[in-house]
Design an enzyme around this catalytic site. Structure first.
Site, short mmCIF file in Angstrom:
data_model
loop_
_atom_site.label_atom_id
_atom_site.label_comp_id
_atom_site.label_asym_id
_atom_site.label_seq_id
_atom_site.Cartn_x
_atom_site.Cartn_y
_atom_site.Cartn_z
N GLU A 1 1.10 -1.27 -0.01
CA GLU A 1 -0.01 -0.07 -0.02
C GLU A 1 0.94 1.28 -0.03
O GLU A 1 0.51 2.26 -0.68
CB GLU A 1 -0.92 0.21 1.20
CG GLU A 1 -2.00 -1.31 1.45
CD GLU A 1 -1.35 -2.38 2.25
OE1 GLU A 1 -2.19 -2.94 3.07
OE2 GLU A 1 -0.14 -2.59 1.93
N CYS B 1 -2.60 -3.00 7.41
CA CYS B 1 -2.41 -3.10 8.80
C CYS B 1 -2.60 -1.95 9.73
O CYS B 1 -2.38 -0.66 9.00
CB CYS B 1 -1.06 -3.53 8.78
SG CYS B 1 0.30 -2.56 8.37
N CYS C 1 0.01 1.04 7.67
CA CYS C 1 -0.47 1.47 6.25
C CYS C 1 -1.61 2.31 6.40
O CYS C 1 -1.82 3.22 5.66
CB CYS C 1 -0.69 0.10 5.30
SG CYS C 1 0.90 -0.93 5.33
N LEU D 1 17.22 -31.37 -1.56
CA LEU D 1 15.99 -30.76 -1.29
C LEU D 1 16.11 -29.20 -1.32
O LEU D 1 15.49 -28.60 -0.57
CB LEU D 1 15.65 -31.00 0.18
CG LEU D 1 15.25 -32.46 0.61
CD1 LEU D 1 14.91 -32.64 1.96
CD2 LEU D 1 14.41 -33.06 -0.35
N ARG E 1 16.96 -25.89 -7.64
CA ARG E 1 17.85 -25.88 -8.62
C ARG E 1 17.30 -25.64 -9.98
O ARG E 1 17.97 -25.01 -11.01
CB ARG E 1 18.82 -27.15 -8.80
CG ARG E 1 19.29 -27.34 -7.37
CD ARG E 1 20.35 -28.49 -7.40
NE ARG E 1 19.63 -29.85 -7.90
CZ ARG E 1 18.77 -30.42 -6.70
NH1 ARG E 1 18.79 -30.00 -5.77
NH2 ARG E 1 18.15 -31.63 -7.22
N GLU F 1 7.50 -34.29 0.85
CA GLU F 1 7.80 -34.99 -0.34
C GLU F 1 8.23 -36.51 -0.06
O GLU F 1 8.65 -37.35 -0.98
CB GLU F 1 9.08 -34.29 -0.82
CG GLU F 1 8.78 -32.87 -1.44
CD GLU F 1 9.93 -32.29 -2.19
OE1 GLU F 1 10.76 -33.32 -2.62
OE2 GLU F 1 10.10 -31.36 -2.67
N GLY G 1 8.80 -40.25 2.57
CA GLY G 1 8.33 -41.20 1.86
C GLY G 1 7.22 -41.69 2.01
O GLY G 1 6.35 -41.02 2.63
N THR H 1 1.95 -41.43 4.48
CA THR H 1 0.67 -42.06 5.22
C THR H 1 0.26 -41.38 6.74
O THR H 1 -0.79 -41.52 6.82
CB THR H 1 1.08 -43.69 5.25
OG1 THR H 1 1.38 -44.11 4.07
CG2 THR H 1 0.15 -44.30 6.11
N SER H 2 1.45 -41.23 7.30
CA SER H 2 1.12 -40.71 8.85
C SER H 2 0.26 -39.25 8.49
O SER H 2 -0.54 -39.09 9.21
CB SER H 2 2.21 -40.36 9.54
OG SER H 2 3.10 -41.82 9.76
#
Length: 374
Positions: A55, A78, A87, A207, A210, A297, A299, A304-305
């Site tokens: 702003e 804000c 702002c 991780l 690139r 990402e 495994g 699953t968890s």
């Protein structure tokens, strides 16, 4: 002002906000345009924490032309002193007569206070233009501001038969160059990327970003026993990003903890649940550290968890036109407590697109504690 005009200017504000993608956390992405007599006379983006807010940038560019004009911004301005002045004061001082905003800022320091300040000083306020678009743009910030826990997305690349790794345990090379580029763009947009120890052992990933222009995310590795070798590439710190290893208090050796810390790696010792790190406590700790978004990402056990405990908000699933087969190849997820089709985990707001030869499906998990209002 006609609705079509208002939406056009707000779309421009949203485009400007996206320039801060991956750069503004823990602040939201915000764009702003100042309009007078139907023309944009100033525009701005919030580009990084501590930099001028969108702003203020837009008002400064507009100069005297802001007086009598309208401000379009995708989030409530804000009204508190942080690293920069509020702002709302700049808006009132500029002579802007009306403010159009998409959504209320849930930050307790703002949360409607910015709008009240503007109205008290004679500025007309209208809220709700392109609300859904604005909520999606800042979905990570909104969830964190409301719950103090990060927005969690799961990203998976699978074969046509639902495998994420071949019988040798490796999944490298499954996705196309276009899929890899997309994965790196996601990394640059999320605060942190998370994997389990198994993924580090099988693929030895860095991780980092690139194949896309952007900053590296923080790295979080679940290693309850601290059994990963120190030579793993995920521990190679070359930038300003944090490397965090989450282990259980019961299983981590003090000697390994000190060895990791000596390399500048953070170790979070967390409660143990079912033999592994408590994911709920992990997310709470991340939120306390202002980590607003986490990209999971892998495994298979980790994914699953997150699904089983209903801790994921969003899914990105890329399917490669390859078939791995075999009883030793790795599929996902494992048991998540679904006993019938009627109890399956449904996705909403689906999007489908091509990534070269691969097909990407993304959507939101119903029942997860997402930040979206609808």
């Amino acid at each position: 002002m006609y609705r079509d005009d208002a939406e056009r200017f707000m779309r421009q504000a949203l485009r400007l906000a996206r320039k801060g993608r991956g750069k503004t956390s823990p602040n939201p992405m915000v764009g702003a345009v100042v309009v007078r007599h139907g023309k944009v006379v100033g525009s701005g983006s919030h580009m990084r924490r501590g930099a001028a807010h969108a702003e203020v940038v837009a008002i400064e560019k507009a100069g005297r032309r802001a007086r009598g004009g309208a401000l379009f911004v995708n989030l409530e301005p804000c009204c508190h002193h942080g690293l920069t002045p509020p702002c709302v004061s700049a808006i009132v001082e500029s002579g802007i007569e009306s403010v159009f905003a998409s959504i209320v800022d849930p930050d307790p320091r703002v949360s409607g206070g910015g709008f009240r300040f503007l109205r008290r000083h004679g500025v007309a306020v209208q809220v709700g233009i392109l609300r859904n678009d604005a909520e999606e743009l800042n979905e990570s910030y909104l969830k964190w501001a409301r719950t103090k826990r990060p927005f969690v997305a799961i990203k998976v690349c699978q074969s046509l038969d639902g495998r994420i790794a071949a019988s040798n345990g490796g999944g490298r090379g499954l996705g196309s160059p276009e899929e890899i580029r997309f994965a790196h763009s996601l990394r640059s947009a999320y605060d942190a990327v998370l994997v389990g120890a198994g993924t580090v052992l099988s693929d030895d990933p860095r991780l980092t970003v690139r194949e896309w222009r952007g900053r590296n995310p923080h790295r979080i590795v679940l290693d309850s026993r601290l059994g990963l070798p120190l030579k793993s590439r995920v521990f190679d710190r070359r930038g300003g990003e944090r490397v965090i290893v989450a282990a259980t208090k019961q299983r981590a050796s003090n000697r390994k903890v000190e060895a990791l810390k000596a390399r500048g790696i953070e170790v979070w010792l967390l409660p143990e649940i079912n033999g592994g790190v408590s994911l709920r406590r992990l997310l709470s700790r991340a939120g306390e550290d202002s980590i607003q978004s986490i990209l999971v990402e892998g495994g298979s056990d980790v994914v699953t968890s997150f699904l089983k405990e209903k801790l994921a908000d969003k899914l990105y699933v890329a399917t490669s036109p390859k078939i791995l087969g075999g009883t030793r190849s790795i599929s996902w997820p494992k048991e998540i407590g679904v006993e019938s089709v009627s109890k399956a985990l449904p996705l909403r707001d689906l999007r489908v697109k091509r990534l070269g030869p691969d097909v990407l499906v993304e959507g939101y998990l119903q029942g997860a504690a997402t930040a979206r209002s609808r």
